[in-house]
Scaffold this active site. Structure first.
Site, PDB file in Angstrom:
ATOM      1  N   ASP A  67      -8.773  -2.491  -7.441  1.00 55.85           N
ATOM      2  CA  ASP A  67      -8.175  -2.628  -6.225  1.00 55.85           C
ATOM      3  C   ASP A  67      -9.754  -2.077  -4.976  1.00 55.85           C
ATOM      4  O   ASP A  67      -9.754  -0.921  -5.450  1.00 55.85           O
ATOM      5  CB  ASP A  67      -6.986  -1.763  -6.004  1.00 55.85           C
ATOM      6  CG  ASP A  67      -6.068  -1.541  -4.682  1.00 55.85           C
ATOM      7  OD1 ASP A  67      -6.640  -0.735  -4.144  1.00 55.85           O
ATOM      8  OD2 ASP A  67      -5.729  -2.371  -4.038  1.00 55.85           O
ATOM      9  N   HIS A 112      -6.560  -5.628  -1.575  1.00 57.97           N
ATOM     10  CA  HIS A 112      -5.811  -5.009  -1.426  1.00 57.97           C
ATOM     11  C   HIS A 112      -5.456  -5.574  -0.156  1.00 57.97           C
ATOM     12  O   HIS A 112      -5.394  -5.810   0.792  1.00 57.97           O
ATOM     13  CB  HIS A 112      -6.086  -2.973  -0.323  1.00 57.97           C
ATOM     14  CG  HIS A 112      -5.340  -2.462  -0.265  1.00 57.97           C
ATOM     15  ND1 HIS A 112      -4.925  -1.506  -1.475  1.00 57.97           N
ATOM     16  CD2 HIS A 112      -4.825  -1.560   0.163  1.00 57.97           C
ATOM     17  CE1 HIS A 112      -4.147  -1.021  -0.849  1.00 57.97           C
ATOM     18  NE2 HIS A 112      -3.923  -0.222   0.153  1.00 57.97           N
ATOM     19  N   SER A 116       0.860  -0.906  -0.061  1.00 59.37           N
ATOM     20  CA  SER A 116      -0.316   0.185  -0.308  1.00 59.37           C
ATOM     21  C   SER A 116       1.029   1.119   0.067  1.00 59.37           C
ATOM     22  O   SER A 116       1.557   1.325  -1.105  1.00 59.37           O
ATOM     23  CB  SER A 116      -0.830  -0.416   1.487  1.00 59.37           C
ATOM     24  OG  SER A 116      -1.665   1.415   1.094  1.00 59.37           O
TER      25      SER A 116
END
Length: 399
Positions: free
Chosen positions: A278, A341, A181
């Site tokens: 995502d 994610h 991330s």
């Protein structure tokens, strides 16, 4: 009042999604995967001034390598989103995303850093390092002024690298800088600098897990996305000279925080692990202004026709963006169609669930790192994300 409430809601939603990749820190696991924290008190001194948002020292977790992996290093930069104002950052001063005081005493090292040879055959006996996120700038901030919010992400990164170099990383034969991330973005932005720290290593490469945040300038919210990253840059004092000059010379420097604009400027080999859909980007990165969007990203059956179209358009944009860089042979690409994610912390993500080109993520990354085979696979079969049957997803169409 309305703005404050919205700020809090956005913060908790972002934190919830962005920390999915590190949720397993509280999972009971084999002892060899539970690694004690290292608090880097020496980094606080004025000479370095490397501190978290709240002024506490940075922290990381290190499991030593052994056997023929004793001089190999696998680093992972934790993610957790960004903050762009004192008000926005203030809510992070009392949790792990902005302070080492609230970091767990030990963390569960996920599958990509597992010491189980069956789960992680290529990297199981390497030095494994989990870098705690506490600056909310993708490890890039550098503001000298001290306030109630201290913005020193770049110094945090540098101080931890210095400490690891002194503990043996300077002798690395093979090394990987990875992240998830916001940490995945940080791994890309620091990739070449990390490589320069290890001039004698045989191989140095980088991996971004769910860190390829796109501008998608032809889709809704493009101006807001550009504005947001400009605010990240301005608030955290991200220095122009920390970004590729080949990018900053041809466009607004703040757009050089977006991976699509710097990917060709990164000289070090890079592997990108992404989903075409995502959850974080779709729900919270200005692709829709509808209040029901959160429900849609959790259950596609409640999505409106306009939301479904946005999802389709996003999937096309992400895949086209990555397709455009597929002619760069040093870049590895693994893009599947499941709503997700983060991948590295669950067995299903690293070495179990997703199979593209007959390989799991672990196999694809291992082959790419050791130059056994290149890997660039993007699923094109699914125009909408798969919610069900993703535990055994196998792509049948790809580049």
């Amino acid at each position: 009042m309305k703005k404050n409430i919205q700020t809090m809601v956005d913060y908790w939603l972002k934190l919830f999604i962005c920390l999915i990749i590190s949720m397993s820190t509280n999972i009971s696991a084999h002892d060899y995967n539970n690694i004690s924290i290292t608090i880097l008190d020496s980094a606080v001194a004025e000479a370095k001034g490397a501190v978290c948002l709240d002024g506490s020292p940075p922290a990381y977790y290190h499991a030593k390598g052994f056997g023929d992996g004793a001089n190999n290093w696998f680093l992972y930069l934790e993610g957790g989103g960004w903050c762009i104002s004192d008000e926005d950052c203030a809510v992070r001063l009392t949790d792990r995303s902005g302070s080492s005081k609230y970091k767990p005493k030990s963390v569960y090292f996920g599958q990509n850093k597992s010491q189980n040879q069956t789960e992680n055959p290529d990297f199981y006996n390497w030095n494994r390092v989990y870098v705690g996120y506490c600056d909310c700038s993708s490890y890039m901030g550098d503001v000298e002024l001290k306030t109630n919010v201290t913005r020193r992400g770049a110094r945090v990164f540098n101080a931890i690298m210095d400490d690891l170099l002194a503990k043996g990383m300077s002798n690395a034969e093979n090394a990987i800088l990875s992240g998830g991330s916001a940490g995945g973005l940080g791994a890309m932005l620091h990739c070449d600098g990390f490589s320069e720290l290890l001039p004698n290593a045989k191989r140095v490469k980088c991996i971004s897990d769910s860190g390829f945040f796109i501008h998608a300038k032809h889709l809704p919210g493009a101006d807001k996305r550009a504005e947001y990253y400009a605010n990240v840059s301005a608030y955290h004092g991200i220095r122009v000279d920390s970004l590729p000059s080949s990018c900053t010379s041809r466009m607004d420097e703040t757009l050089c925080l977006l991976p699509e604009n710097i990917i060709r400027d990164i000289k070090t080999p890079l592997f990108i692990v992404e989903t075409a859909f995502d959850q974080y980007q779709l729900a919270l990165n200005y692709f829709s202004n509808e209040s029901t969007w959160w429900n849609c990203t959790n259950n596609i059956e409640v999505c409106t026709p306009s939301q479904l179209q946005t999802i389709k358009d996003y999937g096309v944009a992400l895949r086209q963006t990555l397709q455009e860089i597929s002619d760069t042979t040093s870049v590895g690409i693994f893009v599947h169609p499941c709503f997700r994610h983060g991948h590295f912390y669950e067995k299903s993500g690293w070495e179990g669930s997703f199979i593209l080109g007959d390989k799991t993520i672990a196999q694809a990354v291992g082959d790419w790192f050791f130059d056994r085979a290149s890997f660039q696979v993007i699923d094109y079969d699914n125009e909408l994300p798969r919610f069900r049957n993703c535990s055994k997803f196998i792509a049948s169409s790809y580049i």
